[in-house]
Design a protein around this motif. Structure first.
Motif, short mmCIF file in Angstrom:
data_model
loop_
_atom_site.label_atom_id
_atom_site.label_comp_id
_atom_site.label_asym_id
_atom_site.label_seq_id
_atom_site.Cartn_x
_atom_site.Cartn_y
_atom_site.Cartn_z
N GLY A 33 40.31 47.72 45.00
CA GLY A 33 42.01 48.85 45.42
C GLY A 33 41.88 49.78 45.64
O GLY A 33 42.82 49.89 46.48
N TYR A 34 40.95 49.99 46.16
CA TYR A 34 41.17 51.96 46.79
C TYR A 34 40.90 51.22 48.71
O TYR A 34 41.68 51.92 49.50
N ASP A 35 40.83 49.73 48.60
CA ASP A 35 40.25 49.85 50.72
C ASP A 35 41.13 48.96 50.73
O ASP A 35 40.94 47.50 51.44
N LYS A 36 42.51 48.18 49.65
CA LYS A 36 43.41 46.80 50.15
C LYS A 36 43.34 46.54 51.63
O LYS A 36 43.93 45.66 51.73
N SER A 37 43.42 47.60 52.75
CA SER A 37 44.34 47.76 53.63
C SER A 37 43.00 47.42 55.12
O SER A 37 43.30 46.46 56.04
N THR A 38 41.60 47.71 54.52
CA THR A 38 40.69 46.93 54.67
C THR A 38 40.49 44.82 54.50
O THR A 38 40.58 44.36 55.23
N TYR A 39 40.10 44.91 53.21
CA TYR A 39 39.67 43.67 52.28
C TYR A 39 40.88 43.93 50.88
O TYR A 39 40.70 44.52 50.31
N ASN A 40 41.43 42.24 51.04
CA ASN A 40 42.07 42.33 49.85
C ASN A 40 42.23 41.29 49.67
O ASN A 40 42.77 40.46 48.79
N GLY A 41 40.53 40.29 49.97
CA GLY A 41 40.42 38.77 49.21
C GLY A 41 40.62 39.39 47.35
O GLY A 41 40.63 37.73 46.87
N TYR A 42 40.00 40.32 47.31
CA TYR A 42 39.69 39.80 45.41
C TYR A 42 41.63 40.12 45.36
O TYR A 42 41.59 39.40 44.11
N TYR A 43 41.94 39.97 46.04
CA TYR A 43 44.02 40.38 45.70
C TYR A 43 44.13 38.64 45.63
O TYR A 43 44.81 38.29 45.17
N THR A 44 44.00 38.21 47.54
CA THR A 44 44.31 37.34 47.95
C THR A 44 43.90 35.44 46.26
O THR A 44 44.65 35.01 46.22
N TRP A 45 42.90 36.05 46.94
CA TRP A 45 42.16 35.27 45.80
C TRP A 45 42.70 34.78 44.18
O TRP A 45 42.61 33.03 43.77
N ALA A 46 42.65 35.15 43.61
CA ALA A 46 43.45 34.98 42.64
C ALA A 46 44.25 35.02 42.30
O ALA A 46 45.15 34.39 40.96
N ARG A 47 45.35 35.81 43.15
CA ARG A 47 46.53 34.54 43.33
C ARG A 47 46.42 33.81 43.38
O ARG A 47 47.48 33.10 43.27
N PHE A 48 45.88 32.91 44.38
CA PHE A 48 45.27 31.52 44.61
C PHE A 48 45.48 30.72 43.79
O PHE A 48 45.29 29.89 43.97
N GLY A 49 44.51 31.52 42.64
CA GLY A 49 44.05 30.24 41.21
C GLY A 49 42.98 30.40 41.07
O GLY A 49 42.08 29.83 39.94
N TYR A 50 41.51 31.38 41.64
CA TYR A 50 40.46 30.53 41.06
C TYR A 50 40.22 31.61 40.31
O TYR A 50 41.26 32.57 39.84
N SER A 51 39.13 31.68 39.40
CA SER A 51 38.12 31.88 38.58
C SER A 51 37.54 32.74 39.15
O SER A 51 36.44 33.01 40.07
N PHE A 52 37.03 33.32 37.89
CA PHE A 52 35.79 34.24 38.23
C PHE A 52 34.82 33.61 38.03
O PHE A 52 34.60 32.86 36.86
N ASN A 53 33.36 33.82 38.64
CA ASN A 53 32.35 33.00 37.75
C ASN A 53 31.03 34.62 36.85
O ASN A 53 32.40 35.19 36.48
N ALA A 54 30.54 34.07 35.82
CA ALA A 54 30.12 34.62 34.88
C ALA A 54 29.95 36.09 35.44
O ALA A 54 30.39 37.06 34.04
N ASP A 55 29.02 36.46 36.10
CA ASP A 55 28.94 38.06 36.33
C ASP A 55 30.63 38.85 37.06
O ASP A 55 30.46 39.78 36.18
#
Length: 119
Positions: A33-55
Motif C-alpha cells: 500500500g505504501y509503494d502502489k505507484s511502482t508495484y500494484n500486483g497485490y491490489y490487481t490480482w486481488a481484484r481479479f479474484g485470486y485467493s491467498f496461499n496459506a502463508d
C-alpha cells in the motif's frame, strides 16, 4: 485502451488454461500500500479474484485483526468498495492461487469483476 490490457490478457489466460484442463494458476503478487505507484500486483490480482496461499492468508488475518476488521478472506474484503479501498491502502505482497473450476470462488469473483468493468 492500454488500461485494460492486463485484464484482457488475464481473461484470455483463464479461458485458455481452463480449455487446456489446467486446474489452477499461481501468482506472486508484488507490492504494498505504501509503494502502489511502482508495484500494484497485490491490489490487481486481488481484484481479479485470486485467493491467498496459506502463508499469505495468515498474514492477511493478522492485518484484519490489527485493524478490527471481520473479513476472513480477500474475497470478502474486495466485495465492497470500502474493503477494496482498505486493501489498496493497507495491502501487501502475497502468494496467490486461482482455482480454474467454473464454480470456484476465484472464477465467481473474476466474473463479478468483469461484469463491473462492462465485459
Amino acid at each position: 485502451n492500454g488500461k485494460s490490457l492486463g485484464l484482457k490478457l488475464f481473461k484470455n489466460q483463464v479461458e485458455t488454461a481452463t480449455k487446456k484442463k489446467f486446474t489452477q494458476l499461481r501468482v506472486s503478487a508484488a507490492g504494498s500500500g505504501y509503494d502502489k505507484s511502482t508495484y500494484n500486483g497485490y491490489y490487481t490480482w486481488a481484484r481479479f479474484g485470486y485467493s491467498f496461499n496459506a502463508d499469505s492468508q495468515e498474514r492477511f488475518m493478522r492485518l484484519m485483526q490489527s485493524n478490527n476488521r471481520s473479513e476472513k478472506t480477500i474475497h470478502e474484503l474486495m466485495a465492497t468498495k470500502q474493503g477494496a479501498a482498505f486493501w489498496e491502502r493497507n495491502g501487501h505482497s502475497f502468494g496467490g492461487v486461482f482455482d480454474l473450476k467454473k464454480t470456484s470462488i476465484n472464477q465467481k469473483s473474476f466474473k463479478a469483476y468483469l461484469k463491473s468493468r462492462g465485459y
